[in-house]
Design a protein around this motif. Structure first.
Motif, PDB file in Angstrom:
ATOM      1  N   VAL A 227     -15.295  35.928  -1.015  1.00 47.13           N
ATOM      2  CA  VAL A 227     -16.133  36.350   0.108  1.00 47.13           C
ATOM      3  C   VAL A 227     -16.846  35.147   0.708  1.00 47.13           C
ATOM      4  CG1 VAL A 227     -18.026  37.881   0.785  1.00 47.13           C
ATOM      5  CG2 VAL A 227     -16.486  38.552  -1.077  1.00 47.13           C
ATOM      6  N   SER A 228     -16.901  35.087   2.032  1.00 53.90           N
ATOM      7  CA  SER A 228     -17.574  33.973   2.706  1.00 53.90           C
ATOM      8  C   SER A 228     -19.073  34.001   2.472  1.00 53.90           C
ATOM      9  CB  SER A 228     -17.283  34.013   4.210  1.00 53.90           C
ATOM     10  OG  SER A 228     -15.919  33.781   4.460  1.00 53.90           O
ATOM     11  N   MET A 229     -19.690  32.870   2.683  1.00 52.20           N
ATOM     12  CA  MET A 229     -21.130  32.757   2.425  1.00 52.20           C
ATOM     13  C   MET A 229     -21.948  33.460   3.505  1.00 52.20           C
ATOM     14  SD  MET A 229     -22.139  28.874   3.532  1.00 52.20           S
ATOM     15  CE  MET A 229     -21.090  28.108   2.303  1.00 52.20           C
ATOM     16  N   ILE A 230     -23.229  33.631   3.193  1.00 51.15           N
ATOM     17  CA  ILE A 230     -24.176  34.194   4.155  1.00 51.15           C
ATOM     18  C   ILE A 230     -25.013  33.045   4.702  1.00 51.15           C
ATOM     19  CG2 ILE A 230     -26.117  35.767   4.484  1.00 51.15           C
ATOM     20  CD1 ILE A 230     -25.065  37.392   2.100  1.00 51.15           C
ATOM     21  N   LEU A 231     -25.122  32.978   6.014  1.00 52.47           N
ATOM     22  CA  LEU A 231     -25.911  31.938   6.669  1.00 52.47           C
ATOM     23  C   LEU A 231     -27.230  32.507   7.174  1.00 52.47           C
ATOM     24  CD1 LEU A 231     -23.092  30.312   8.860  1.00 52.47           C
ATOM     25  CD2 LEU A 231     -23.832  29.626   6.560  1.00 52.47           C
ATOM     26  N   GLY A 232     -28.183  31.618   7.384  1.00 56.55           N
ATOM     27  CA  GLY A 232     -29.405  32.025   8.064  1.00 56.55           C
ATOM     28  C   GLY A 232     -29.110  32.213   9.540  1.00 56.55           C
ATOM     29  N   ASP A 233     -30.068  32.783  10.270  1.00 57.80           N
ATOM     30  CA  ASP A 233     -29.797  33.015  11.702  1.00 57.80           C
ATOM     31  C   ASP A 233     -29.745  31.708  12.505  1.00 57.80           C
ATOM     32  OD1 ASP A 233     -32.483  32.503  11.505  1.00 57.80           O
ATOM     33  OD2 ASP A 233     -33.096  34.561  11.938  1.00 57.80           O
ATOM     34  N   ASP A 234     -30.021  30.567  11.841  1.00 58.58           N
ATOM     35  CA  ASP A 234     -29.879  29.278  12.516  1.00 58.58           C
ATOM     36  C   ASP A 234     -28.533  28.623  12.217  1.00 58.58           C
ATOM     37  OD1 ASP A 234     -30.199  28.656   9.885  1.00 58.58           O
ATOM     38  OD2 ASP A 234     -31.936  27.343  10.145  1.00 58.58           O
ATOM     39  N   GLY A 235     -27.645  29.376  11.513  1.00 59.83           N
ATOM     40  CA  GLY A 235     -26.304  28.874  11.231  1.00 59.83           C
ATOM     41  C   GLY A 235     -26.203  28.001  10.008  1.00 59.83           C
ATOM     42  N   LYS A 236     -27.315  27.788   9.312  1.00 60.20           N
ATOM     43  CA  LYS A 236     -27.292  26.970   8.095  1.00 60.20           C
ATOM     44  C   LYS A 236     -27.263  27.861   6.862  1.00 60.20           C
ATOM     45  CE  LYS A 236     -29.661  23.117  10.324  1.00 60.20           C
ATOM     46  NZ  LYS A 236     -30.869  22.275  10.365  1.00 60.20           N
ATOM     47  N   LYS A 237     -26.853  27.274   5.744  1.00 61.41           N
ATOM     48  CA  LYS A 237     -26.725  28.039   4.511  1.00 61.41           C
ATOM     49  C   LYS A 237     -28.038  28.723   4.176  1.00 61.41           C
ATOM     50  CE  LYS A 237     -25.160  27.746  -0.271  1.00 61.41           C
ATOM     51  NZ  LYS A 237     -24.667  26.888  -1.361  1.00 61.41           N
ATOM     52  N   LEU A 238     -27.930  29.980   3.779  1.00 64.61           N
ATOM     53  CA  LEU A 238     -29.113  30.771   3.489  1.00 64.61           C
ATOM     54  C   LEU A 238     -29.912  30.120   2.368  1.00 64.61           C
ATOM     55  CD1 LEU A 238     -30.154  33.462   4.666  1.00 64.61           C
ATOM     56  CD2 LEU A 238     -29.169  34.610   2.696  1.00 64.61           C
ATOM     57  N   SER A 239     -31.208  29.962   2.587  1.00 61.64           N
ATOM     58  CA  SER A 239     -32.068  29.346   1.585  1.00 61.64           C
ATOM     59  C   SER A 239     -33.431  30.009   1.622  1.00 61.64           C
ATOM     60  CB  SER A 239     -32.210  27.846   1.861  1.00 61.64           C
ATOM     61  OG  SER A 239     -32.903  27.642   3.093  1.00 61.64           O
ATOM     62  N   LYS A 240     -34.333  29.516   0.786  1.00 57.45           N
ATOM     63  CA  LYS A 240     -35.656  30.148   0.695  1.00 57.45           C
ATOM     64  C   LYS A 240     -36.399  30.118   2.023  1.00 57.45           C
ATOM     65  CE  LYS A 240     -36.502  29.636  -4.227  1.00 57.45           C
ATOM     66  NZ  LYS A 240     -37.322  28.994  -5.277  1.00 57.45           N
ATOM     67  N   ARG A 241     -36.151  29.098   2.829  1.00 53.74           N
ATOM     68  CA  ARG A 241     -36.894  29.061   4.092  1.00 53.74           C
ATOM     69  C   ARG A 241     -36.405  30.138   5.058  1.00 53.74           C
ATOM     70  NH1 ARG A 241     -33.775  26.146   7.848  1.00 53.74           N
ATOM     71  NH2 ARG A 241     -32.099  25.123   6.735  1.00 53.74           N
ATOM     72  N   HIS A 242     -35.239  30.724   4.809  1.00 52.33           N
ATOM     73  CA  HIS A 242     -34.785  31.876   5.598  1.00 52.33           C
ATOM     74  C   HIS A 242     -35.264  33.181   4.963  1.00 52.33           C
ATOM     75  CE1 HIS A 242     -31.567  28.833   6.502  1.00 52.33           C
ATOM     76  NE2 HIS A 242     -31.867  29.227   7.716  1.00 52.33           N
ATOM     77  N   GLY A 243     -35.992  33.082   3.877  1.00 54.08           N
ATOM     78  CA  GLY A 243     -36.372  34.292   3.148  1.00 54.08           C
ATOM     79  C   GLY A 243     -35.315  34.716   2.158  1.00 54.08           C
ATOM     80  N   ALA A 244     -34.446  33.770   1.753  1.00 54.63           N
ATOM     81  CA  ALA A 244     -33.384  34.104   0.787  1.00 54.63           C
ATOM     82  C   ALA A 244     -33.980  34.142  -0.612  1.00 54.63           C
ATOM     83  CB  ALA A 244     -32.271  33.082   0.860  1.00 54.63           C
ATOM     84  N   VAL A 245     -34.682  35.191  -0.865  1.00 51.80           N
ATOM     85  CA  VAL A 245     -35.393  35.341  -2.125  1.00 51.80           C
ATOM     86  C   VAL A 245     -34.650  36.348  -3.004  1.00 51.80           C
ATOM     87  CG1 VAL A 245     -37.651  34.697  -1.243  1.00 51.80           C
ATOM     88  CG2 VAL A 245     -36.832  37.018  -0.924  1.00 51.80           C
ATOM     89  N   GLY A 246     -35.203  36.617  -4.168  1.00 48.02           N
ATOM     90  CA  GLY A 246     -34.605  37.621  -5.037  1.00 48.02           C
ATOM     91  C   GLY A 246     -34.605  38.989  -4.374  1.00 48.02           C
ATOM     92  N   VAL A 247     -33.636  39.800  -4.762  1.00 49.43           N
ATOM     93  CA  VAL A 247     -33.502  41.140  -4.185  1.00 49.43           C
ATOM     94  C   VAL A 247     -34.795  41.943  -4.341  1.00 49.43           C
ATOM     95  CG1 VAL A 247     -32.412  43.379  -4.665  1.00 49.43           C
ATOM     96  CG2 VAL A 247     -31.002  41.369  -4.295  1.00 49.43           C
ATOM     97  N   MET A 248     -35.471  41.788  -5.479  1.00 46.92           N
ATOM     98  CA  MET A 248     -36.677  42.581  -5.694  1.00 46.92           C
ATOM     99  C   MET A 248     -37.799  42.209  -4.720  1.00 46.92           C
ATOM    100  SD  MET A 248     -35.576  44.665  -7.780  1.00 46.92           S
ATOM    101  CE  MET A 248     -37.029  45.614  -8.190  1.00 46.92           C
ATOM    102  N   GLN A 249     -37.703  41.036  -4.091  1.00 48.30           N
ATOM    103  CA  GLN A 249     -38.693  40.696  -3.070  1.00 48.30           C
ATOM    104  C   GLN A 249     -38.567  41.639  -1.875  1.00 48.30           C
ATOM    105  OE1 GLN A 249     -41.157  38.243  -3.322  1.00 48.30           O
ATOM    106  NE2 GLN A 249     -41.921  39.298  -1.509  1.00 48.30           N
ATOM    107  N   TYR A 250     -37.349  42.108  -1.606  1.00 49.36           N
ATOM    108  CA  TYR A 250     -37.171  43.065  -0.514  1.00 49.36           C
ATOM    109  C   TYR A 250     -37.820  44.407  -0.879  1.00 49.36           C
ATOM    110  CZ  TYR A 250     -34.159  39.638   1.615  1.00 49.36           C
ATOM    111  OH  TYR A 250     -33.701  38.486   2.186  1.00 49.36           O
ATOM    112  N   ARG A 251     -37.742  44.777  -2.145  1.00 50.83           N
ATOM    113  CA  ARG A 251     -38.487  45.960  -2.605  1.00 50.83           C
ATOM    114  C   ARG A 251     -39.986  45.730  -2.381  1.00 50.83           C
ATOM    115  NH1 ARG A 251     -40.092  47.393  -8.071  1.00 50.83           N
ATOM    116  NH2 ARG A 251     -40.721  45.194  -8.135  1.00 50.83           N
ATOM    117  N   ASP A 252     -40.467  44.548  -2.809  1.00 50.66           N
ATOM    118  CA  ASP A 252     -41.893  44.237  -2.680  1.00 50.66           C
ATOM    119  C   ASP A 252     -42.331  44.221  -1.218  1.00 50.66           C
ATOM    120  OD1 ASP A 252     -41.677  43.961  -5.383  1.00 50.66           O
ATOM    121  OD2 ASP A 252     -42.042  41.800  -5.436  1.00 50.66           O
TER     122      ASP A 252
END
Length: 471
Positions: A227-252
């Motif tokens: 499966v291809s990677m997920i990018l941030g909306d700026d076209g760069k690899k998803l990282s913490k500055r895009h909010g690429a946090v643990g799934v449970m952060q979305y619950r929080d």
């Protein structure tokens, strides 16, 4: 053939959205085919693997309701099995002991890089070990074929080919006796009878090595889908500055698991133009050939849109179960007030997240000592005293406390005073909620309750009286 897939995270960090999407795709593929789904914890990296990360993976899988049929298996508990296979390979000649020192290997690597060559083991110990004994420090390497190619038909990307000359003799057991990741994966997939390996594209380079080991073991080779990677909306690899946090952060942060699943399934897969999918529909429609080869961009606004949809379209009782956690985090005591399912119905249209909803519902359960300054300044003026006194009397006279009767009381006060509903409704809103925004006043006042509403109107009248005295 019975379909069997696996999700095999390394517990060196939280379950992030890329891992969660891989887990979802593997889970859906097995569920679509009536097969089985295995959870495996690949914890061979002893220095970086932690119990906290294992717990976070489990929490994320459970919150997303991605249930597994087997496992969780832990690679660290299977070392005896891996070493038994390695010993058998040594006997058969498909693996060999390598006594090259770390210094020699580093010097070899430096020389190859100086010459512009790809760094790889030169096979020095492949066929010459006569001057060594088995108890000397050594690693065990896989005897990779030196001719031909490895070709596999990626279920997403089509045929992929690697020349065996590009693949050196992989270390499968370290000097300390511990087996390596790429080898453990092979034995696990073989023992667990995995038919389809669905994983991130960063594993493509591991695949030819693993296929060659499987063939050397006489084991069946599963189908692979990367499966291809997920990018941030700026076209760069998803990282913490895009909010690429643990799934449970979305619950929080107040997202429903159904919303995140729906968002993740569409992040690289499609079924016509459909955007909203129930889990049952995902299982029904999901196929590997509908997964895009292109990278996907994460869009938080789209996720919020989906979350808002699910808040308003799932059964209120179901949403209330998740809302309860957020309310509890804020320390709000809900015994004296409306049921949380009623809060979902009242605030659903206004709130995009459950965290927002929990913060907004406090006035239904807790009294307050101060009004919002701007709202009070605008609406709790001396001119509001008579409308509040009039509507208070009518609310106090209600014997059957329903939203309809509350509405009639507010309308009756406006009619009696010969003013529009807003002249009564806005001062009443600030009085009973403490702020200038809320759902419609009939359902809001009804939910707050008769005695509590009357007490708050009295507090607003006292505030106006004090304001009049200071004028």
């Amino acid at each position: 053939m019975k379909i069997k897939t696996r999700f095999a995270p390394s517990p060196t960090g939280y379950l992030h959205v890329g891992g969660a999407r891989t887990a979802l795709y593997s889970w859906l593929f097995s569920r679509h085919a009536g097969g089985e789904f295995v959870l495996r914890i690949e914890d061979t990296d002893l220095e970086r693997s932690t119990q906290d990360a294992i717990d976070a993976i489990m929490d994320g899988m459970n919150w997303l309701n991605l249930d597994w049929d087997e496992g969780p298996y832990y690679q660290t508990k299977r070392f005896d099995r891996y070493n038994a296979v390695i010993d058998q390979m040594l006997e058969q000649g498909t693996a060999y002991r390598c006594y090259c020192s770390k210094e020699r290997l580093e010097a070899l690597r430096e020389k190859q890089m100086e010459n512009g060559e790809k760094p790889r083991y030169d096979g020095r110990c492949r066929d010459s070990q006569c001057s060594h004994t088995a108890d000397e420090p050594h690693v065990v390497r896989f005897r990779n074929p030196q001719e031909g190619s490895v070709i596999f038909n990626d279920q997403i990307r089509g045929p992929i080919e690697f020349s065996n000359q590009e693949l050196d003799d992989l270390i499968i057991r370290r000097t300390d006796g511990s087996p390596t990741y790429n080898f453990c994966v092979v034995v696990d997939d073989w023992d667990m009878e995995i038919t389809h390996v669905i994983r991130g594209e960063d594993h493509i380079n591991n695949t030819p090595r693993q296929i060659n080991i499987l063939k050397a073991l006489g084991a069946p080779v599963p189908e692979y889908a990367h499966v291809s990677m997920i990018l941030g909306d700026d076209g760069k690899k998803l990282s913490k500055r895009h909010g690429a946090v643990g799934v449970m952060q979305y619950r929080d942060d107040g997202y429903l698991p159904e919303a995140l699943l729906n968002y993740l399934v569409r992040l690289g897969w499609s079924h016509g133009d459909q955007e909203i999918f129930s889990v049952d529909e995902m299982k029904q429609f999901f196929t590997l050939d509908a997964i895009s080869k292109s990278a996907s961009a994460f869009n938080t606004e789209k996720l919020q849109w989906l979350n808002h949809h699910y808040i308003n379209h799932l059964p209120a009782e179901q949403v209330a179960v998740h809302l309860a956690w957020h309310v509890e985090q804020l320390g709000i005591e809900t015994r004296n007030g409306p049921e949380l399912k009623d809060i979902v119905k009242l605030l659903g249209e206004r709130c995009k997240t459950l965290k927002e909803m929990a913060a907004a519902c406090r006035y239904f359960y807790e009294d307050f000592s101060e009004f919002d300054a701007d709202a009070a300044k605008k609406h709790l003026r001396p001119v509001a005293r008579q409308p509040l006194e009039t509507v208070r009397a009518k609310l106090a006279a209600i014997s059957d406390w329903t939203a309809e009767n509350v509405h009639d009381a507010i309308q009756g006060a406006a009619d009696e005073l010969g003013v529009g509903m807003g002249k009564v409704g806005m001062p009443l809103r600030v009085a009973v909620t403490g702020a200038g925004q809320s759902p419609s006043m009939d359902v809001t006042v009804q939910a707050i309750g008769q005695q509590r509403s009357l007490q708050r109107i009295d507090m607003a009248l006292a505030y106006i009286a004090e304001r009049e005295a200071q004028a």
